[in-house]
Write an enzyme that holds these catalytic residues in place. Structure first.
Site, PDB file in Angstrom:
ATOM      1  N   SER A 129     -14.533  85.949  58.504  1.00 54.99           N
ATOM      2  CA  SER A 129     -14.090  84.734  59.202  1.00 54.99           C
ATOM      3  C   SER A 129     -13.905  85.082  60.675  1.00 54.99           C
ATOM      4  O   SER A 129     -13.710  86.260  61.021  1.00 54.99           O
ATOM      5  CB  SER A 129     -12.749  84.282  58.614  1.00 54.99           C
ATOM      6  N   TYR A 162      -3.989  85.911  56.011  1.00 57.92           N
ATOM      7  CA  TYR A 162      -5.431  85.617  55.932  1.00 57.92           C
ATOM      8  C   TYR A 162      -6.198  86.443  56.967  1.00 57.92           C
ATOM      9  O   TYR A 162      -7.225  87.057  56.660  1.00 57.92           O
ATOM     10  CB  TYR A 162      -5.627  84.124  56.148  1.00 57.92           C
TER      11      TYR A 162
HETATM   12  N1  LIG Z   1     -13.831  76.710  55.573  1.00 55.86           N
HETATM   13  C1  LIG Z   1     -13.744  77.499  56.641  1.00 55.86           C
HETATM   14  O1  LIG Z   1     -13.507  77.046  57.758  1.00 55.86           O
HETATM   15  C2  LIG Z   1     -13.939  78.979  56.501  1.00 55.86           C
HETATM   16  C3  LIG Z   1     -14.013  79.749  57.672  1.00 55.86           C
HETATM   17  C4  LIG Z   1     -14.191  81.107  57.572  1.00 55.86           C
HETATM   18  C5  LIG Z   1     -14.303  81.702  56.345  1.00 55.86           C
HETATM   19  N2  LIG Z   1     -14.219  80.941  55.209  1.00 55.86           N
HETATM   20  C6  LIG Z   1     -14.338  81.636  53.932  1.00 55.86           C
HETATM   21  O2  LIG Z   1     -15.420  81.082  53.211  1.00 55.86           O
HETATM   22  C7  LIG Z   1     -15.165  81.237  51.807  1.00 55.86           C
HETATM   23  C8  LIG Z   1     -15.323  79.896  51.125  1.00 55.86           C
HETATM   24  O3  LIG Z   1     -14.385  78.999  51.693  1.00 55.86           O
HETATM   25  P1  LIG Z   1     -14.497  77.414  51.550  1.00 55.86           P
HETATM   26  O4  LIG Z   1     -13.935  76.845  52.783  1.00 55.86           O
HETATM   27  O5  LIG Z   1     -15.851  77.043  51.092  1.00 55.86           O
HETATM   28  O6  LIG Z   1     -13.402  77.186  50.396  1.00 55.86           O
HETATM   29  P2  LIG Z   1     -13.383  76.276  49.071  1.00 55.86           P
HETATM   30  O7  LIG Z   1     -11.953  76.211  48.680  1.00 55.86           O
HETATM   31  O8  LIG Z   1     -14.133  75.027  49.277  1.00 55.86           O
HETATM   32  O9  LIG Z   1     -14.159  77.186  48.014  1.00 55.86           O
HETATM   33  C9  LIG Z   1     -13.603  78.413  47.586  1.00 55.86           C
HETATM   34  C10 LIG Z   1     -14.371  78.965  46.410  1.00 55.86           C
HETATM   35  O10 LIG Z   1     -13.754  80.214  46.038  1.00 55.86           O
HETATM   36  C11 LIG Z   1     -13.413  80.165  44.660  1.00 55.86           C
HETATM   37  N3  LIG Z   1     -12.195  80.938  44.396  1.00 55.86           N
HETATM   38  C12 LIG Z   1     -10.942  80.711  44.864  1.00 55.86           C
HETATM   39  N4  LIG Z   1     -10.088  81.610  44.333  1.00 55.86           N
HETATM   40  C13 LIG Z   1     -10.825  82.420  43.528  1.00 55.86           C
HETATM   41  C14 LIG Z   1     -10.522  83.516  42.707  1.00 55.86           C
HETATM   42  N5  LIG Z   1      -9.281  84.001  42.584  1.00 55.86           N
HETATM   43  N6  LIG Z   1     -11.528  84.090  42.003  1.00 55.86           N
HETATM   44  C15 LIG Z   1     -12.781  83.600  42.097  1.00 55.86           C
HETATM   45  N7  LIG Z   1     -13.142  82.561  42.857  1.00 55.86           N
HETATM   46  C16 LIG Z   1     -12.159  81.979  43.561  1.00 55.86           C
HETATM   47  C17 LIG Z   1     -13.223  78.699  44.325  1.00 55.86           C
HETATM   48  O11 LIG Z   1     -13.403  78.498  42.929  1.00 55.86           O
HETATM   49  C18 LIG Z   1     -14.324  78.073  45.173  1.00 55.86           C
HETATM   50  O12 LIG Z   1     -15.565  78.151  44.493  1.00 55.86           O
HETATM   51  C19 LIG Z   1     -13.762  81.846  51.697  1.00 55.86           C
HETATM   52  O13 LIG Z   1     -13.883  83.250  51.556  1.00 55.86           O
HETATM   53  C20 LIG Z   1     -13.140  81.497  53.026  1.00 55.86           C
HETATM   54  O14 LIG Z   1     -12.113  82.382  53.383  1.00 55.86           O
HETATM   55  C21 LIG Z   1     -14.048  79.603  55.263  1.00 55.86           C
END
Ligand SMILES: NC(=O)c1ccc[n+]([C@@H]2O[C@H](COP(=O)([O-])OP(=O)(O)OC[C@H]3O[C@@H](n4cnc5c(N)ncnc54)[C@H](O)[C@@H]3O)[C@@H](O)[C@H]2O)c1
Length: 255
Positions: A143, A156
């Site tokens: 991230s 985080y």
């Molecule tokens: N949305 C953003 O702005 C952003 C920015 C930077 C990084 N990220 C990273 O991208 C990734 C996805 O984020 P997102 O925004 O799509 O979130 P989201 O909540 O839409 O999706 C998260 C996914 O992770 C899975 N998950 C959660 N806890 C889990 C666990 N204990 N075991 C297995 N799977 C698990 C969920 O089932 C889901 O499929 C994450 O690692 C997040 O930190 C997101």
């Protein structure tokens, strides 16, 4: 993307947001895809949606359980024929001020999912690839919060900073086996995760955030990040290894 068609791909956290878009993109590239997620209902919905696009299967898996992570990697390998690409994507986040609120149990949960979970999936995948004598590409989800310290996210930020060092360490050790390892650093992406966080804040938080912090003046969408996953998995990135790719509309370029 070059060389992606026919590849076997695991997307952890492929039931929502960025992971769901990545799974869809890999299907569009002609890959066989296996997704995991934490919630059974979300998994069923994602499999139904993605099933219209190509060869998809998956299972529930909590990546903070090391044995579950190993089992998911092995099941993915069996389901897709030969696993060679891992989008190590699962993660969680929430705001929690460092001084007043951040609790040890919450710190531990973030680390267990975002950092140790990523290690568990990556190690199981790397061991499988080396056993099979197969080259591959592992892409760890970090991230922009790995590159700077955003307020209310000490837990985080720290977990994602760890993902960068995990990525570099893996790149050093796995390169000789032909396993490329890279990290993606998305900025603000419009996903259910961020919609939940922004939902508790006044006004149009996402647009205000974009106006104040993102030179391209918009937040990202999951497809922006899915494209980065596809690039890093493909032969177009054959010499990209140990790299950190920001997908953030220029946010980290701001002084
Ligand atoms: N949305 C953003 O702005 C952003 C920015 C930077 C990084 N990220 C990273 O991208 C990734 C996805 O984020 P997102 O925004 O799509 O979130 P989201 O909540 O839409 O999706 C998260 C996914 O992770 C899975 N998950 C959660 N806890 C889990 C666990 N204990 N075991 C297995 N799977 C698990 C969920 O089932 C889901 O499929 C994450 O690692 C997040 O930190 C997101």
């Amino acid at each position: 993307m070059m060389g992606l068609a026919g590849r076997g791909v695991l997307v952890s956290g492929g039931t929502s947001g960025i992971g769901l878009a990545a799974a869809q993109r890999f299907l569009e590239e002609g890959c066989r895809v296996y997704i995991t997620g934490h919630e059974p209902d979300a998994l069923a919905a994602a499999l139904e949606k993605l099933g219209k696009r190509g060869e998809i299967s998956g299972q529930v898996c909590d990546v903070s359980d090391h044995q579950q992570a190993i089992a998911a990697v092995e099941a993915a390998d069996a389901a897709v024929g030969a696993l060679t690409v891992v989008a190590n994507n699962a993660g969680i986040s929430w705001r929690e001020p460092f001084l007043q609120q951040l609790e040890v149990a919450h710190w531990d949960r973030i680390m267990a999912v975002n950092l140790r979970g990523m290690f568990s999936v990556a190690q199981a995948a790397a061991q499988l690839l080396v056993r099979a004598g197969r080259a591959g590409s592992i892409i760890n989800m970090a991230s922009t919060n790995a590159l700077g310290g955003e307020e209310d996210y000490a837990h985080y930020n720290s977990s994602k900073g760890g993902v960068l060092q995990l990525t570099r360490s893996m790149a050093v050790e796995l390169g000789p086996y032909g396993i490329r390892v890279n990290a993606i650093c998305p900025g603000y992406i419009d996903t259910p995760l961020n919609q939940t966080i922004a939902g508790g804040l006044p006004g149009d938080f996402a647009q205000r955030y974009a106006n104040e912090r993102i030179p391209l003046r918009r937040v990202g969408n999951p497809e922006d990040v899915a494209a980065a996953y596809a690039f890093l998995a493909s032969d177009d990135a054959a010499f990209v290894h140990g790299a950190v790719l920001a997908v953030d509309g220029g946010q980290v370029a701001v002084m």
